[in-house]
Design a protein around this motif. Structure first.
Motif, short mmCIF file in Angstrom:
data_model
loop_
_atom_site.label_atom_id
_atom_site.label_comp_id
_atom_site.label_asym_id
_atom_site.label_seq_id
_atom_site.Cartn_x
_atom_site.Cartn_y
_atom_site.Cartn_z
N LYS A 51 12.86 -15.84 26.19
CA LYS A 51 13.01 -15.54 24.77
C LYS A 51 11.64 -15.53 24.11
CE LYS A 51 15.34 -17.04 20.56
NZ LYS A 51 14.16 -17.17 19.70
N GLY A 53 10.40 -14.76 20.09
CA GLY A 53 10.81 -14.38 18.74
C GLY A 53 12.30 -14.10 18.70
N ASN A 54 12.66 -12.94 18.18
CA ASN A 54 14.07 -12.54 18.09
C ASN A 54 14.48 -11.63 19.23
OD1 ASN A 54 14.66 -13.96 15.75
ND2 ASN A 54 13.95 -12.31 14.44
N HIS A 55 13.82 -11.78 20.37
CA HIS A 55 14.11 -10.93 21.52
C HIS A 55 14.32 -11.77 22.78
CE1 HIS A 55 11.90 -8.28 18.76
NE2 HIS A 55 12.70 -7.34 19.24
N ASP A 83 17.24 -7.12 21.36
CA ASP A 83 17.02 -7.56 19.98
C ASP A 83 18.20 -8.44 19.58
OD1 ASP A 83 17.24 -7.63 17.07
OD2 ASP A 83 15.64 -6.14 17.07
N LEU A 84 17.95 -9.69 19.24
CA LEU A 84 19.02 -10.63 18.94
C LEU A 84 19.65 -10.44 17.56
CD1 LEU A 84 17.57 -13.88 20.55
CD2 LEU A 84 19.41 -12.42 21.41
N GLU A 85 19.05 -9.58 16.75
CA GLU A 85 19.65 -9.30 15.45
C GLU A 85 20.58 -8.09 15.52
OE1 GLU A 85 16.41 -9.05 12.69
OE2 GLU A 85 15.97 -11.18 12.87
N SER A 86 20.18 -7.07 16.27
CA SER A 86 20.99 -5.84 16.35
C SER A 86 21.81 -5.75 17.63
CB SER A 86 20.07 -4.62 16.27
OG SER A 86 19.23 -4.55 17.42
N TYR A 87 21.53 -6.59 18.62
CA TYR A 87 22.18 -6.57 19.94
C TYR A 87 22.01 -5.22 20.63
CZ TYR A 87 24.09 -10.90 18.23
OH TYR A 87 24.21 -12.15 17.71
N ASN A 111 1.94 -13.54 23.47
CA ASN A 111 2.98 -12.50 23.51
C ASN A 111 2.98 -11.73 24.82
OD1 ASN A 111 4.04 -13.10 21.01
ND2 ASN A 111 2.72 -11.67 19.95
#
Length: 176
Positions: A51, A53-55, A83-87, A111
């Motif tokens: 993991k 960030g949001n990925h 992407d954990l926000e948009s899946y 990163n």
């Protein structure tokens, strides 16, 4: 500190990565969430998952294809980002130099994704163990990091005090 052993119920899902298994700590069960991508990573085992960030980054692993002569295993070299926000799954444009499975993966503060060891198939189809470390930039580094890298490659012989006098930030000079 004390470890707590959770009682897990149900099998671990083994579907392709269009269905994303996750462990729900409230119910102590495996649940499945559907990706919203047009293209999803192929199913796999023995991959690394990290993991940042949001990925979530999935790297390599072992897959199986069916052929008229039977099932055949092969090592994957691809890297996918969820992407954990948009899946939504996105393939990373760079791949590993060779397919690997049962390897270790880690994301550094720079990163970058680091992949170490694991196994691969040789030309005879036998499994070879690996002792290699790969580094992949997942995101474009900040401009200051790119500038520091070029500066240090060309001026590493310059004393630290002179670097400070030239205006190099002290936090970068401390890396020397």
């Amino acid at each position: 500190k004390q470890w707590y052993q959770r009682r897990v119920r149900g099998p671990i899902p083994t579907e392709d990565l269009g269905s994303i298994p996750y462990f729900c700590t409230k119910t102590d069960t495996w649940e499945v969430m559907k990706a919203k991508s047009v293209h999803n990573p192929p199913g796999r085992v023995a991959h690394s998952c990290n993991k940042i960030g949001n990925h979530v980054i999935v790297t390599g692993g072992q897959a199986q294809i069916e052929s008229p002569t039977g099932a055949r295993n092969f090592a994957l070299s691809d890297i996918w980002m969820l992407d954990l926000e948009s899946y939504i799954w996105t393939p990373v444009q760079v791949t590993l130099p060779m397919g690997v499975f049962f390897h270790s993966g880690a994301v550094g503060g720079d990163n970058c994704l680091y992949t170490f060891g694991g196994s691969t198939y040789n030309t005879q189809g036998s499994v070879d163990r690996l002792n290699v470390l790969y580094k992949v930039n997942l995101f474009v580094p900040p401009l200051v990091e790119l500038a520091w890298k070029v500066f240090y490659q060309n001026f590493k012989h310059v004393p630290r005090l002179k670097m400070v006098n030239l205006g190099v930030p002290i936090y970068l000079v401390r890396r020397v």
